[in-house]
Design an enzyme around this catalytic site. Structure first.
Site, short mmCIF file in Angstrom:
data_model
loop_
_atom_site.label_atom_id
_atom_site.label_comp_id
_atom_site.label_asym_id
_atom_site.label_seq_id
_atom_site.Cartn_x
_atom_site.Cartn_y
_atom_site.Cartn_z
N SER A 118 -8.99 9.68 -5.56
CA SER A 118 -8.13 9.84 -6.74
C SER A 118 -8.91 10.39 -7.93
CB SER A 118 -7.50 8.50 -7.11
OG SER A 118 -6.65 8.04 -6.09
N SER A 133 6.83 8.00 -7.69
CA SER A 133 5.42 8.36 -7.57
C SER A 133 4.78 8.44 -8.94
CB SER A 133 5.26 9.71 -6.85
OG SER A 133 3.91 10.12 -6.88
N ASP A 188 -1.38 2.09 -1.48
CA ASP A 188 -2.26 2.57 -0.43
C ASP A 188 -2.90 1.45 0.38
OD1 ASP A 188 -1.74 5.21 -0.95
OD2 ASP A 188 -3.53 5.54 -2.17
N LYS A 190 5.26 8.47 1.34
CA LYS A 190 3.86 8.88 1.49
C LYS A 190 3.75 9.88 2.65
CE LYS A 190 1.97 6.23 -1.72
NZ LYS A 190 1.09 6.76 -2.79
#
Length: 441
Positions: A22, A173, A321, A348
């Site tokens: 990220s 998101s 995640d 996802k």
């Protein structure tokens, strides 16, 4: 290729955490937009981040020194898509292929509107299933013209991004929000963006704001009535800097889970105690299951006897995640675990609720599936046979399900090499701590 377990006699030691995917995405993009030359140290070079690197080069940034660090000469806010002919006299279409990287698609869609040419983003079959409507609608309110037949890639982005006011839902998101925030300071008017509740995965937006600050841009964050958040971003300039990418809690979750499942003592370096990563919650989750974790400023140590107890309820609304890793831990724990706040994981790489439940059931696990939560009944897995689990080409599913082998289950993961998306040295780091895997046809 198939990911197969070879064995584990003893688990432990000291390893350096994989770099954050990220933070690497964000650092590459902001360095590409900045004025001057940036150095990005300790980047993660995986399939996803290489898609961002290639795309930023196509958008005009000059990127060199691939390896331990990246050297990026930024665009000073002037995005200039560069589609030079591949062969003399043959014009190249203004298409950027992002492969399977949803992060790249979401973050770069807004940025492309800052350019002087249209850009078409596309990707593989999986990427073309991911909904983008909320982001495209929010950009439309800001004067950005886009085209898509079904709100998914391929997406054409036309030049022109004046700024202004917009609203966006926060429950699909966080990357949509980050996308607008990153591009906002380079618009003519700046942007006022209201995020409507429920605001999920907020830590990822905090990460974005943190990196923006490192590149000299500030974001004002205001809490309004009815749980509405408003971000105010005035016109500003990104300034080049030297940036060090910290370790990744998402990828480290597999190392931590492995130790928790098998037992042993493991130290993981380059995991920061004050990190803004929402996936840092994995430490609290694993500790509640039994193992002990000591946290220092830049590293941590986990000790486990391999016995896990269930947590009645785990909310992953800010750490989607972690879903598959936590589901695997819950399946091996004594008791029943409810995992909530995961509705947005259906958007996802795969519908992660559906695929996680499907593959756990294949291994005998008793599990109840709902729209935005699952209930896992621990220690109901079948240990009498060999199981071929499908990764559904989802990197997190491949890595998480491989850990079942550490409790004596015979699991082979089909399309197991997909871990290259986020953790290219997964097999090597697992080997360093004593867990041996191999890839075979």
């Amino acid at each position: 290729m198939k990911l197969k377990f070879k064995g584990c006699l003893e688990l432990g030691g000291e390893v350096k955490a994989p770099s954050s995917k990220s933070y690497t995405h964000r650092a590459i993009i902001l360095a590409s937009l900045a004025k001057g030359r940036s150095l990005i140290f300790n980047p993660l070079l995986s399939e996803d981040t290489l898609a961002t690197l290639s795309a930023c080069s196509d958008l005009g940034a000059n990127i060199t020194n691939f390896g331990d660090y990246l050297e990026i000469e930024g665009l000073a806010g002037k995005v200039r898509p560069n589609f030079e002919p591949l062969i003399s006299g043959v014009k190249r279409e203004p298409v950027i292929n992002l492969a399977n990287s949803g992060t790249s698609l979401r973050l770069l869609t807004s940025i492309a509107a800052l350019g002087d040419k249209k850009v078409i983003f596309t990707g593989d079959a999986s990427l073309q299933t991911r909904p983008m409507d909320d982001l495209l609608d929010a950009l439309s309110q800001l004067g950005v013209k886009t085209e898509s037949t079904d709100g998914k890639a391929p997406i054409t982005v036309y030049p022109g991004f004046n700024g202004g006011q917009s609203q966006i839902s926060g429950n699909i998101s966080s990357q949509f929000i980050s996308s607008i925030l990153i591009s906002a300071p380079l618009t003519k008017e700046g942007v006022k963006l209201e995020v409507l509740p429920e605001f999920v995965s907020r830590p990822y937006v905090d990460m974005t704001i943190d990196v923006m600050r490192k590149f000299s841009v500030n974001v004002k964050d205001i809490n309004l009535e009815n749980n509405i958040t408003r971000f105010n971003i005035s016109p500003q300039e990104y300034t080049a800097c030297e940036y060090i990418v910290e370790g990744d809690y998402s990828s480290s979750s597999y190392l931590l889970a492995a130790c928790g499942i098998f037992g042993g003592e493991l130290t993981i370096l380059n995991l920061f105690k004050d990190s803004k990563q929402g996936d840092k919650i994995i430490l609290d989750i694993i500790e509640k299951m039994g193992p002990a974790i000591s946290r220092e400023d830049t590293y941590l140590t986990i000790k486990s006897d391999g016995n896990l107890k269930a947590i009645p309820e785990i909310d992953l609304s800010d750490a989607p995640d972690l879903l598959i890793t936590v589901a695997i831990l819950a399946s091996l724990a004594e008791g029943t675990t409810k995992i909530t706040g995961i509705g947005h994981t259906r958007f996802k790489e795969t519908d992660r609720i559906a695929t996680t439940c499907e593959e756990l059931r294949k291994c005998g696990c008793k599990i109840d599936e709902f729209e935005d939560e699952i209930i896992i009944y621990g220690k109901t897995l079948d240990n009498t046979g060999d199981f071929l689990v499908s990764s559904h080409k989802d990197h997190r599913l491949a890595m998480a399900f491989s850990l079942l082998n550490l409790k004596g289950y015979n699991i082979t993961v089909e399309d197991g090499d997909v871990f290259n998306v986020s953790f290219p040295n997964f097999i090597e780091l697992m080997s360093e701590i004593g867990v041996d895997f191999e890839l075979s046809y």
